[in-house]
Write a protein that holds these residues in place. Structure first.
Motif, PDB file in Angstrom:
ATOM      1  N   GLN A 222     183.399  33.570  94.444  1.00 23.54           N
ATOM      2  CA  GLN A 222     183.378  32.810  95.689  1.00 23.54           C
ATOM      3  C   GLN A 222     183.680  31.334  95.479  1.00 23.54           C
ATOM      4  O   GLN A 222     184.277  30.689  96.340  1.00 23.54           O
ATOM      5  CB  GLN A 222     182.019  32.969  96.385  1.00 23.54           C
ATOM      6  CG  GLN A 222     182.067  32.699  97.895  1.00 23.54           C
ATOM      7  CD  GLN A 222     183.051  33.609  98.614  1.00 23.54           C
ATOM      8  OE1 GLN A 222     183.044  34.815  98.430  1.00 23.54           O
ATOM      9  NE2 GLN A 222     183.916  33.014  99.412  1.00 23.54           N
ATOM     10  N   ILE A 223     183.298  30.785  94.313  1.00 23.43           N
ATOM     11  CA  ILE A 223     183.540  29.367  94.057  1.00 23.43           C
ATOM     12  C   ILE A 223     185.037  29.068  94.056  1.00 23.43           C
ATOM     13  O   ILE A 223     185.507  28.170  94.759  1.00 23.43           O
ATOM     14  CB  ILE A 223     182.912  28.920  92.727  1.00 23.43           C
ATOM     15  CG1 ILE A 223     181.384  28.964  92.819  1.00 23.43           C
ATOM     16  CG2 ILE A 223     183.357  27.504  92.362  1.00 23.43           C
ATOM     17  CD1 ILE A 223     180.682  28.609  91.531  1.00 23.43           C
ATOM     18  N   TRP A 224     185.813  29.823  93.257  1.00 27.38           N
ATOM     19  CA  TRP A 224     187.233  29.509  93.194  1.00 27.38           C
ATOM     20  C   TRP A 224     187.990  29.991  94.429  1.00 27.38           C
ATOM     21  O   TRP A 224     189.007  29.392  94.803  1.00 27.38           O
ATOM     22  CB  TRP A 224     187.872  30.027  91.910  1.00 27.38           C
ATOM     23  CG  TRP A 224     187.792  31.494  91.641  1.00 27.38           C
ATOM     24  CD1 TRP A 224     186.895  32.148  90.860  1.00 27.38           C
ATOM     25  CD2 TRP A 224     188.675  32.506  92.136  1.00 27.38           C
ATOM     26  NE1 TRP A 224     187.145  33.490  90.846  1.00 27.38           N
ATOM     27  CE2 TRP A 224     188.245  33.737  91.609  1.00 27.38           C
ATOM     28  CE3 TRP A 224     189.794  32.488  92.964  1.00 27.38           C
ATOM     29  CZ2 TRP A 224     188.889  34.947  91.895  1.00 27.38           C
ATOM     30  CZ3 TRP A 224     190.446  33.683  93.247  1.00 27.38           C
ATOM     31  CH2 TRP A 224     189.985  34.899  92.712  1.00 27.38           C
ATOM     32  N   ILE A 225     187.506  31.034  95.099  1.00 26.46           N
ATOM     33  CA  ILE A 225     188.143  31.466  96.351  1.00 26.46           C
ATOM     34  C   ILE A 225     188.051  30.365  97.400  1.00 26.46           C
ATOM     35  O   ILE A 225     189.034  30.011  98.057  1.00 26.46           O
ATOM     36  CB  ILE A 225     187.501  32.768  96.873  1.00 26.46           C
ATOM     37  CG1 ILE A 225     187.943  33.955  96.019  1.00 26.46           C
ATOM     38  CG2 ILE A 225     187.885  33.009  98.343  1.00 26.46           C
ATOM     39  CD1 ILE A 225     187.292  35.259  96.381  1.00 26.46           C
ATOM     40  N   ASN A 226     186.852  29.787  97.546  1.00 28.21           N
ATOM     41  CA  ASN A 226     186.679  28.691  98.509  1.00 28.21           C
ATOM     42  C   ASN A 226     187.499  27.470  98.114  1.00 28.21           C
ATOM     43  O   ASN A 226     188.061  26.768  98.958  1.00 28.21           O
ATOM     44  CB  ASN A 226     185.200  28.318  98.617  1.00 28.21           C
ATOM     45  CG  ASN A 226     184.370  29.397  99.287  1.00 28.21           C
ATOM     46  OD1 ASN A 226     184.901  30.242 100.008  1.00 28.21           O
ATOM     47  ND2 ASN A 226     183.080  29.395  99.043  1.00 28.21           N
ATOM     48  N   ALA A 227     187.573  27.202  96.804  1.00 26.67           N
ATOM     49  CA  ALA A 227     188.317  26.037  96.326  1.00 26.67           C
ATOM     50  C   ALA A 227     189.818  26.189  96.574  1.00 26.67           C
ATOM     51  O   ALA A 227     190.513  25.208  96.836  1.00 26.67           O
ATOM     52  CB  ALA A 227     188.049  25.826  94.837  1.00 26.67           C
ATOM     53  N   ILE A 228     190.315  27.406  96.498  1.00 24.02           N
ATOM     54  CA  ILE A 228     191.735  27.661  96.770  1.00 24.02           C
ATOM     55  C   ILE A 228     192.045  27.461  98.250  1.00 24.02           C
ATOM     56  O   ILE A 228     193.073  26.880  98.621  1.00 24.02           O
ATOM     57  CB  ILE A 228     192.116  29.089  96.330  1.00 24.02           C
ATOM     58  CG1 ILE A 228     192.138  29.185  94.809  1.00 24.02           C
ATOM     59  CG2 ILE A 228     193.475  29.486  96.902  1.00 24.02           C
ATOM     60  CD1 ILE A 228     192.258  30.599  94.292  1.00 24.02           C
ATOM     61  N   LYS A 229     191.151  27.918  99.108  1.00 21.47           N
ATOM     62  CA  LYS A 229     191.386  27.865 100.553  1.00 21.47           C
ATOM     63  C   LYS A 229     191.559  26.449 101.077  1.00 21.47           C
ATOM     64  O   LYS A 229     192.274  26.226 102.050  1.00 21.47           O
ATOM     65  CB  LYS A 229     190.239  28.560 101.288  1.00 21.47           C
ATOM     66  CG  LYS A 229     190.233  30.079 101.151  1.00 21.47           C
ATOM     67  CD  LYS A 229     189.059  30.678 101.909  1.00 21.47           C
ATOM     68  CE  LYS A 229     189.047  32.194 101.807  1.00 21.47           C
ATOM     69  NZ  LYS A 229     187.870  32.786 102.505  1.00 21.47           N
ATOM     70  N   ILE A 230     190.880  25.481 100.441  1.00 20.23           N
ATOM     71  CA  ILE A 230     190.932  24.112 100.957  1.00 20.23           C
ATOM     72  C   ILE A 230     191.936  23.240 100.202  1.00 20.23           C
ATOM     73  O   ILE A 230     192.084  22.061 100.503  1.00 20.23           O
ATOM     74  CB  ILE A 230     189.541  23.448 100.894  1.00 20.23           C
ATOM     75  CG1 ILE A 230     189.037  23.370  99.451  1.00 20.23           C
ATOM     76  CG2 ILE A 230     188.548  24.199 101.766  1.00 20.23           C
ATOM     77  CD1 ILE A 230     187.723  22.621  99.297  1.00 20.23           C
ATOM     78  N   ALA A 231     192.654  23.817  99.229  1.00 24.57           N
ATOM     79  CA  ALA A 231     193.535  23.033  98.366  1.00 24.57           C
ATOM     80  C   ALA A 231     194.917  22.841  98.995  1.00 24.57           C
ATOM     81  O   ALA A 231     195.379  23.633  99.820  1.00 24.57           O
ATOM     82  CB  ALA A 231     193.678  23.699  97.004  1.00 24.57           C
ATOM     83  N   ASP A 232     195.580  21.779  98.570  1.00 23.42           N
ATOM     84  CA  ASP A 232     196.985  21.552  98.920  1.00 23.42           C
ATOM     85  C   ASP A 232     197.896  22.149  97.854  1.00 23.42           C
ATOM     86  O   ASP A 232     199.068  22.425  98.110  1.00 23.42           O
ATOM     87  CB  ASP A 232     197.265  20.051  99.035  1.00 23.42           C
ATOM     88  CG  ASP A 232     196.489  19.408 100.173  1.00 23.42           C
ATOM     89  OD1 ASP A 232     196.751  19.767 101.331  1.00 23.42           O
ATOM     90  OD2 ASP A 232     195.605  18.567  99.894  1.00 23.42           O
TER      91      ASP A 232
END
Length: 270
Positions: free
Chosen positions: A73-83
């Protein structure tokens, strides 16, 4: 001239060199590194501001197959908000962890840069050319760049590529700010890094470091730290190397804060 500001997420399987890459880009240490897996346990934010350009980096815990459903979940959420996503792989390795990651990332409409790290370990550099072709065919990604985060090879080229994917935006942080983490967190992580690097790989990495007190005087930073373990057997192991941990931690902290350090450490079973 318009300001540029964007969020870049670093992903990859465990021990591919994401934290080393982040520290190299920033020019100083904010994320601990180790030859062992599962060193980074939470999302770390690093900030680099150069003139009108501000890049915000998220260093995420490494993905391993057995913990994929539990800790993704940590990296999934981090991907969703990334440019932009920096997908780091170790030389010419593409295992189940990389495949799981890529299958998820490709579902999101986001720029992906594949970074082939540790090329200084590859004796025959010509072998990279067929590997590039294989990657192109496998993932249909035109942006693949070889680097050595440890030696700094290819870092300027990578940063230029990253900036090309960032939007025009106002800066989110003051130019002087390098990370969202406070002093206590950085010190505790540096001590934890030295513990991990002294332990054998079979020792679990749920060992925590808690700062009990920090006293900042004019010339000396006094640090009182507590190492928390789960079993007496672990406590005994730590006590056997406590002197070396303290010496190496003190040296590392002094380099970061440019100040004389007095470090006192206790070990507790909890």
């Amino acid at each position: 001239m318009n300001n540029i500001c964007g969020l870049v997420t670093l992903v990859g399987s465990s021990n591919v060199g994401k934290s080393t890459l982040l520290n190299r880009i920033l020019g100083h240490k904010i994320s601990i590194t180790s030859r062992h897996r599962l060193t980074t346990r939470k999302q770390i934010i690093g900030i680099k501001t150069t003139g009108t350009i501000q890049t915000i980096y998220l260093d995420t815990p490494g993905v391993i197959k057995k913990d994929y459903k539990k800790n993704n979940q940590i990296w999934i959420n981090a991907i969703k908000i990334a440019d932009c996503v920096i997908f780091v792989i170790d030389r010419m390795s593409w295992n189940i962890e990389e495949q799981l990651l890529f299958q998820h990332i490709k579902k999101i409409n986001i720029s992906i840069i594949i970074v082939i790290n540790k090329i200084d370990w590859i004796k025959n550099k010509q072998s990279l050319l067929p590997w590039f072709k294989t990657l192109y065919e496998k993932i249909k990604c035109s942006e693949i760049i070889p680097i050595s985060a440890k030696l700094g090879i290819g870092i300027k080229e990578l940063e230029s590529l990253i900036i090309s994917h960032l939007p025009n935006n106002n800066h989110c942080f003051p130019a002087y700010q390098k990370t969202d983490q406070n002093k206590s967190f950085l010190i505790a992580e540096l001590i934890r890094e030295k513990i991990i690097n002294k332990l054998h790989s079979e020792i679990p990495y749920f060992i925590n470091v808690k700062l009990e007190k920090i006293i900042n005087t004019l010339k000396i930073l006094h640090i009182y730290a507590l190492i928390i373990v789960k079993r007496n057997s672990q406590k005994n192991i730590i006590l056997g190397i406590i002197k070396k941990i303290c010496i190496e931690s003190r040296v590392a902290i002094e380099k970061i804060f440019n100040k004389k350090i007095m470090l006192k450490v206790w070990v507790k079973v909890k």
